[in-house]
Scaffold this active site. Sequence first.
Site, mmCIF file in Angstrom:
data_model
loop_
_atom_site.group_PDB
_atom_site.id
_atom_site.type_symbol
_atom_site.label_atom_id
_atom_site.label_comp_id
_atom_site.label_asym_id
_atom_site.label_seq_id
_atom_site.Cartn_x
_atom_site.Cartn_y
_atom_site.Cartn_z
ATOM 1 N N THR A 1 -3.909 -11.919 13.949
ATOM 2 C CA THR A 1 -5.191 -12.462 13.514
ATOM 3 C C THR A 1 -5.056 -13.968 13.425
ATOM 4 O O THR A 1 -3.936 -14.494 13.418
ATOM 5 C CB THR A 1 -5.623 -11.840 12.167
ATOM 6 O OG1 THR A 1 -6.944 -12.283 11.841
ATOM 7 C CG2 THR A 1 -4.670 -12.207 11.041
ATOM 8 N N ASN B 1 -18.575 -9.890 11.602
ATOM 9 C CA ASN B 1 -17.604 -9.712 12.689
ATOM 10 C C ASN B 1 -17.390 -8.203 12.899
ATOM 11 O O ASN B 1 -16.985 -7.489 11.970
ATOM 12 C CB ASN B 1 -16.300 -10.420 12.284
ATOM 13 C CG ASN B 1 -15.218 -10.304 13.341
ATOM 14 O OD1 ASN B 1 -15.018 -9.236 13.909
ATOM 15 N ND2 ASN B 1 -14.502 -11.383 13.577
ATOM 16 N N HIS C 1 -12.501 -15.959 7.224
ATOM 17 C CA HIS C 1 -11.215 -15.266 7.179
ATOM 18 C C HIS C 1 -10.888 -14.858 5.745
ATOM 19 O O HIS C 1 -10.816 -15.687 4.847
ATOM 20 C CB HIS C 1 -10.043 -16.083 7.742
ATOM 21 C CG HIS C 1 -9.116 -15.199 8.535
ATOM 22 N ND1 HIS C 1 -8.261 -14.327 7.944
ATOM 23 C CD2 HIS C 1 -8.984 -15.016 9.867
ATOM 24 C CE1 HIS C 1 -7.620 -13.654 8.890
ATOM 25 N NE2 HIS C 1 -8.040 -14.042 10.066
ATOM 26 N N ASP C 2 -10.726 -13.561 5.577
ATOM 27 C CA ASP C 2 -10.319 -12.982 4.286
ATOM 28 C C ASP C 2 -11.342 -13.179 3.173
ATOM 29 O O ASP C 2 -11.002 -13.044 1.999
ATOM 30 C CB ASP C 2 -8.951 -13.531 3.841
ATOM 31 C CG ASP C 2 -7.838 -13.163 4.806
ATOM 32 O OD1 ASP C 2 -7.807 -11.993 5.232
ATOM 33 O OD2 ASP C 2 -7.030 -14.040 5.153
ATOM 34 N N GLY D 1 -15.476 -9.980 8.555
ATOM 35 C CA GLY D 1 -15.289 -8.726 9.265
ATOM 36 C C GLY D 1 -14.487 -7.705 8.488
ATOM 37 O O GLY D 1 -15.020 -6.705 8.004
ATOM 38 N N HIS E 1 -9.603 -4.714 20.377
ATOM 39 C CA HIS E 1 -10.835 -4.303 19.665
ATOM 40 C C HIS E 1 -12.056 -4.625 20.534
ATOM 41 O O HIS E 1 -12.393 -3.827 21.399
ATOM 42 C CB HIS E 1 -10.926 -4.822 18.237
ATOM 43 C CG HIS E 1 -10.071 -5.992 17.873
ATOM 44 N ND1 HIS E 1 -10.124 -7.182 18.528
ATOM 45 C CD2 HIS E 1 -9.145 -6.145 16.890
ATOM 46 C CE1 HIS E 1 -9.275 -8.027 17.970
ATOM 47 N NE2 HIS E 1 -8.653 -7.436 16.974
ATOM 48 N N HIS F 1 -14.693 -11.320 18.497
ATOM 49 C CA HIS F 1 -13.507 -12.115 18.808
ATOM 50 C C HIS F 1 -12.683 -11.331 19.827
ATOM 51 O O HIS F 1 -11.730 -10.633 19.467
ATOM 52 C CB HIS F 1 -12.710 -12.358 17.510
ATOM 53 C CG HIS F 1 -11.615 -13.356 17.655
ATOM 54 N ND1 HIS F 1 -11.257 -14.210 16.640
ATOM 55 C CD2 HIS F 1 -10.799 -13.651 18.680
ATOM 56 C CE1 HIS F 1 -10.259 -14.988 17.044
ATOM 57 N NE2 HIS F 1 -9.955 -14.656 18.277
ATOM 58 N N GLU G 1 -15.931 -15.860 19.228
ATOM 59 C CA GLU G 1 -14.749 -16.634 18.852
ATOM 60 C C GLU G 1 -13.622 -16.358 19.829
ATOM 61 O O GLU G 1 -13.513 -15.253 20.356
ATOM 62 C CB GLU G 1 -14.200 -16.171 17.494
ATOM 63 C CG GLU G 1 -15.100 -16.275 16.337
ATOM 64 C CD GLU G 1 -14.464 -15.588 15.128
ATOM 65 O OE1 GLU G 1 -15.008 -15.777 14.044
ATOM 66 O OE2 GLU G 1 -13.448 -14.868 15.263
HETATM 67 N N1 PXP Z 1 -13.027 -16.510 11.659
HETATM 68 C C1 PXP Z 1 -12.064 -16.404 12.614
HETATM 69 C C2 PXP Z 1 -11.785 -17.585 13.471
HETATM 70 C C3 PXP Z 1 -11.363 -15.205 12.805
HETATM 71 O O1 PXP Z 1 -10.414 -15.119 13.740
HETATM 72 C C4 PXP Z 1 -11.678 -14.095 11.988
HETATM 73 C C5 PXP Z 1 -10.955 -12.790 12.214
HETATM 74 O O2 PXP Z 1 -11.243 -12.299 13.484
HETATM 75 C C6 PXP Z 1 -12.682 -14.245 11.014
HETATM 76 C C7 PXP Z 1 -13.324 -15.457 10.867
HETATM 77 C C8 PXP Z 1 -13.076 -13.125 10.110
HETATM 78 O O3 PXP Z 1 -12.000 -12.798 9.265
HETATM 79 P P1 PXP Z 1 -12.017 -11.449 8.436
HETATM 80 O O4 PXP Z 1 -11.969 -10.324 9.407
HETATM 81 O O5 PXP Z 1 -10.792 -11.553 7.575
HETATM 82 O O6 PXP Z 1 -13.279 -11.444 7.626
#
Ligand code: PXP
Length: 242
Positions: free
Chosen positions: A101, A8, A191-192, A214, A51, A44, A71
């Site tokens: 987020t 990401n 995510h995370d 990301g 961004h 995204h 996304e």
């Molecule tokens: N998946 C989704 C749906 C998200 O909104 C995000 C953050 O934009 C991510 C994955 C990636 O998360 P991170 O930036 O914490 O790796």
Amino acid sequence: MPVALSVNINKVALIRNSRGANRPDLLQIARDLEGYGADGITIHPRPDERHVKYADAYALRDAVCTELNIEGYPSERFLQMVHEVKPAQCTLVPDAPGQLTSDHGWDARSRHEELRGIIEPLQELGIRVSIFLDPDPEQVAFAKMSGTDRIELYTGPYAHEYKIDPVRAVKAYQQTAKAALAAGLGLNAGHDLDLANLQHFVDHVPGLQEVSIGHALISDALYFGLSNTVNMYKSRCVPTSI
Ligand code: PXP
């Protein structure tokens, strides 16, 4: 099978936007990430374009050679852009406008019909669709009814719990993954996820096809460089025999 790594690049765009010029160059970063081994590029675009901007999606369509994953919340503007760009994958998230987020998945139980109406036209354009879901096996049958190809498990709670109890952290994800496999749904997660928690997730969640990462990856690149960092994440996308 290794899990695909989609990087990401929102945070790269955030740095670029802070000065108004084209540094760092998002398209060059996307191409370089692919050269370093990324299996896909995720963007995204949020309604305020703080961004990644909508215009970036059109430019990335021609620059990305792997899979472009877009996304976002399926607003009219978002869907029009996705219909025009035709990325390999579109991940639908239930974010409110202005949300910092993503922090929860769809309630597929109450919204599967609405989602079906959005998903079918995307699939008719050849776009694979994934919907963001909390780790709850009961949501899977309703996700299936939406007609989605895949689900993306929201791993925020996993990342939090991993530091306390890694075994417990992964439980609901394993159950949801098994339900998804049984329903014939593909499985993504994001995510995370970071260098500390990714391997455990890859090792313990069956059928995982793709992670999108990301914030941690771009932060780690400040220390290790982009090429090394992609390698470090890629090596954690290979399940260890356990
Ligand atoms: N998946 C989704 C749906 C998200 O909104 C995000 C953050 O934009 C991510 C994955 C990636 O998360 P991170 O930036 O914490 O790796």
